[in-house]
Write an enzyme that holds these catalytic residues in place. Structure first.
Site, PDB file in Angstrom:
ATOM      1  N   ALA A  32       0.940  -1.065  -0.085  1.00  0.00           N
ATOM      2  CA  ALA A  32       0.008  -0.112   0.000  1.00  0.00           C
ATOM      3  C   ALA A  32       1.041   1.159   0.164  1.00  0.00           C
ATOM      4  O   ALA A  32       0.910   2.051   0.729  1.00  0.00           O
ATOM      5  CB  ALA A  32      -0.913   0.135   1.119  1.00  0.00           C
ATOM      6  N   LEU A  33       1.705   1.375  -0.941  1.00  0.00           N
ATOM      7  CA  LEU A  33       2.713   2.235  -0.837  1.00  0.00           C
ATOM      8  C   LEU A  33       2.348   3.730  -1.116  1.00  0.00           C
ATOM      9  O   LEU A  33       1.311   3.961  -1.867  1.00  0.00           O
ATOM     10  CB  LEU A  33       3.960   1.891  -2.146  1.00  0.00           C
ATOM     11  CG  LEU A  33       4.604   0.538  -2.102  1.00  0.00           C
ATOM     12  CD1 LEU A  33       5.788   0.375  -2.996  1.00  0.00           C
ATOM     13  CD2 LEU A  33       5.136   0.400  -0.416  1.00  0.00           C
ATOM     14  N   HIS A  37       6.896   6.153   1.618  1.00  0.00           N
ATOM     15  CA  HIS A  37       7.670   4.718   1.021  1.00  0.00           C
ATOM     16  C   HIS A  37       8.679   5.442  -0.118  1.00  0.00           C
ATOM     17  O   HIS A  37       9.895   5.070  -0.215  1.00  0.00           O
ATOM     18  CB  HIS A  37       6.889   3.862   0.670  1.00  0.00           C
ATOM     19  CG  HIS A  37       5.972   3.076   1.650  1.00  0.00           C
ATOM     20  ND1 HIS A  37       4.529   3.061   1.659  1.00  0.00           N
ATOM     21  CD2 HIS A  37       6.316   2.461   2.767  1.00  0.00           C
ATOM     22  CE1 HIS A  37       4.168   2.421   2.535  1.00  0.00           C
ATOM     23  NE2 HIS A  37       5.122   2.124   3.452  1.00  0.00           N
ATOM     24  N   GLN A  61       2.918  -8.995  13.469  1.00  0.00           N
ATOM     25  CA  GLN A  61       3.094  -7.921  14.307  1.00  0.00           C
ATOM     26  C   GLN A  61       1.679  -7.069  14.704  1.00  0.00           C
ATOM     27  O   GLN A  61       1.675  -5.995  15.272  1.00  0.00           O
ATOM     28  CB  GLN A  61       3.843  -6.886  13.561  1.00  0.00           C
ATOM     29  CG  GLN A  61       3.367  -6.187  12.295  1.00  0.00           C
ATOM     30  CD  GLN A  61       4.566  -5.343  11.600  1.00  0.00           C
ATOM     31  OE1 GLN A  61       5.466  -6.176  10.780  1.00  0.00           O
ATOM     32  NE2 GLN A  61       4.418  -4.054  11.403  1.00  0.00           N
ATOM     33  N   ASP A 152       7.530   5.828  12.343  1.00  0.00           N
ATOM     34  CA  ASP A 152       7.383   4.852  13.220  1.00  0.00           C
ATOM     35  C   ASP A 152       8.802   5.186  14.194  1.00  0.00           C
ATOM     36  O   ASP A 152       9.683   3.948  14.119  1.00  0.00           O
ATOM     37  CB  ASP A 152       7.191   3.469  12.691  1.00  0.00           C
ATOM     38  CG  ASP A 152       6.105   3.479  11.983  1.00  0.00           C
ATOM     39  OD1 ASP A 152       4.865   3.123  12.598  1.00  0.00           O
ATOM     40  OD2 ASP A 152       6.034   3.248  10.643  1.00  0.00           O
ATOM     41  N   GLN A 155       9.718   2.172  16.430  1.00  0.00           N
ATOM     42  CA  GLN A 155      10.239   1.153  15.655  1.00  0.00           C
ATOM     43  C   GLN A 155      11.615   1.085  15.188  1.00  0.00           C
ATOM     44  O   GLN A 155      12.561   0.165  15.185  1.00  0.00           O
ATOM     45  CB  GLN A 155       9.182   0.600  14.598  1.00  0.00           C
ATOM     46  CG  GLN A 155       9.964  -0.041  13.320  1.00  0.00           C
ATOM     47  CD  GLN A 155       8.749  -0.364  12.343  1.00  0.00           C
ATOM     48  OE1 GLN A 155       7.858  -1.209  12.375  1.00  0.00           O
ATOM     49  NE2 GLN A 155       9.044   0.283  10.950  1.00  0.00           N
TER      50      GLN A 155
HETATM   51  O1  PAF Z   1       6.829  -0.246   9.194  1.00  0.00           O
HETATM   52  C1  PAF Z   1       6.485  -1.452   8.684  1.00  0.00           C
HETATM   53  O2  PAF Z   1       5.871  -1.041   7.440  1.00  0.00           O
HETATM   54  C2  PAF Z   1       6.550  -2.625   9.052  1.00  0.00           C
HETATM   55  O3  PAF Z   1       6.387  -2.449  10.350  1.00  0.00           O
HETATM   56  C3  PAF Z   1       8.096  -3.322   8.755  1.00  0.00           C
HETATM   57  C4  PAF Z   1       8.969  -2.650   9.125  1.00  0.00           C
HETATM   58  C5  PAF Z   1       7.673  -3.472   6.902  1.00  0.00           C
HETATM   59  C6  PAF Z   1       7.941  -4.832   9.127  1.00  0.00           C
HETATM   60  O4  PAF Z   1       6.879  -5.709   8.851  1.00  0.00           O
END
Ligand code: PAF
Length: 282
Positions: A32-33, A37, A61, A152, A155
């Site tokens: 879903a870019l 991205h 996740q 994120d 993350q």
């Molecule tokens: O940030 C994301 O889109 C996801 O958490 C990742 C890093 C691709 C891992 O599935």
């Protein structure tokens, strides 16, 4: 442009590039870019000889099956978007069985508490799932550099820690948040918002900007209270958390110290869709 589904095919392509000592940039995504991205892909193309974009919706996740089921997916559109940036990108889009070797479960990680606050507190097991898949993707690609967006931010910090703890030989490149014209942080989930809510969602970034203005003039507790009031007054958004934290430890701050760097983080629901954002305060 190559679209590969198996590790074997990917290995064959990578072997050729690696034999020529080429650098490999990895951009992990769940598809879903959007422009966010693409900004990572452009940065990776500028830094490396070859760029691999992975598209894989990682089930481990998600703590909420509805969120997983409704996660947008459109490979054709993703390929077209990537083609608009470069014809040379390699897309790796494995099945669950392929990437997880048939065992679709998370490993348990310990990131010294980074994984317990904010997203970790509200999305049980989320970072175990993220670290598991990112480790598998690092293993499959063995990139020189990997690119992650600051939207994120938690993350990003956790992946830096993963690289440090596992002594992985690659560089993590943080990339700034891309925003829609009204300030809403770009996210695949934005597609699921109604037009009016998407427009109204500029409020999230506006509130973070006001919190930043208040930072340095007011203490963290007052800023917290003010943000809670703003969301309370707005019927479109339901605030899950707002935190001012130390950038390195991500622990919520009550006392601001001059020599430390801080960031504010927010998670809200709008129309049942969860949106996150953050901002550097100093
Ligand atoms: O940030 C994301 O889109 C996801 O958490 C990742 C890093 C691709 C891992 O599935």
């Amino acid at each position: 442009m190559k679209v590969l589904e198996s590790k074997k095919e990917l290995n064959e392509v990578l072997k050729e590039w690696k034999s020529k000592n080429c650098s490999i940039g990895l951009v992990p995504t769940m598809g879903a870019l959007h422009q966010g991205h693409l900004s990572l892909v452009k940065r990776a193309l500028a830094d490396n000889d070859l760029v691999v974009v992975t598209i894989f919706i990682n089930p481990t996740q998600f703590d909420n099956t509805e969120d997983l089921d409704k996660y947008p997916s459109n490979l054709k559109k993703d390929v077209a978007l990537l083609l608009s940036v470069s014809k040379e990108v390699v897309i790796f889009t494995p099945s669950q069985t392929e990437i997880y070797d048939g065992n679709v479960t998370s490993k348990a990680f310990n990131f010294n508490g980074l994984e317990k606050v904010m997203e970790g507190e509200f999305r049980t097991g989320h970072f175990d799932g993220v670290a598991t898949i990112v480790e598998l993707l690092f293993k499959a690609v063995e990139p020189t550099r990997a690119y992650f967006g600051e939207k994120d931010f938690q993350q990003l910090q956790i992946i830096q820690k993963l690289v440090e703890q596992s002594h992985l030989d690659l560089e993590i490149v943080p990339c700034p948040i891309e925003r829609e014209p009204n300030g809403l942080a770009r996210s695949s989930r934005n597609e699921r918002l109604s037009q009016s809510t998407r427009k109204a969602a500029g409020f999230i970034h506006e509130t973070l900007l006001s919190a930043k203005t208040k930072f340095g003039m007011e203490n963290a507790k007052n800023i917290n209270e003010w943000v809670f009031q703003q969301f309370h007054k707005n019927p479109v958004f339901e605030l899950e958390y707002f935190e001012i934290t130390d950038v390195d430890t991500l622990t919520p701050t009550t006392k601001i110290q001059k020599d430390r760097k801080y960031r504010a983080f927010v998670a809200v629901y709008a129309e049942g869709i969860r949106l996150i954002d953050n901002i550097a305060l100093n």
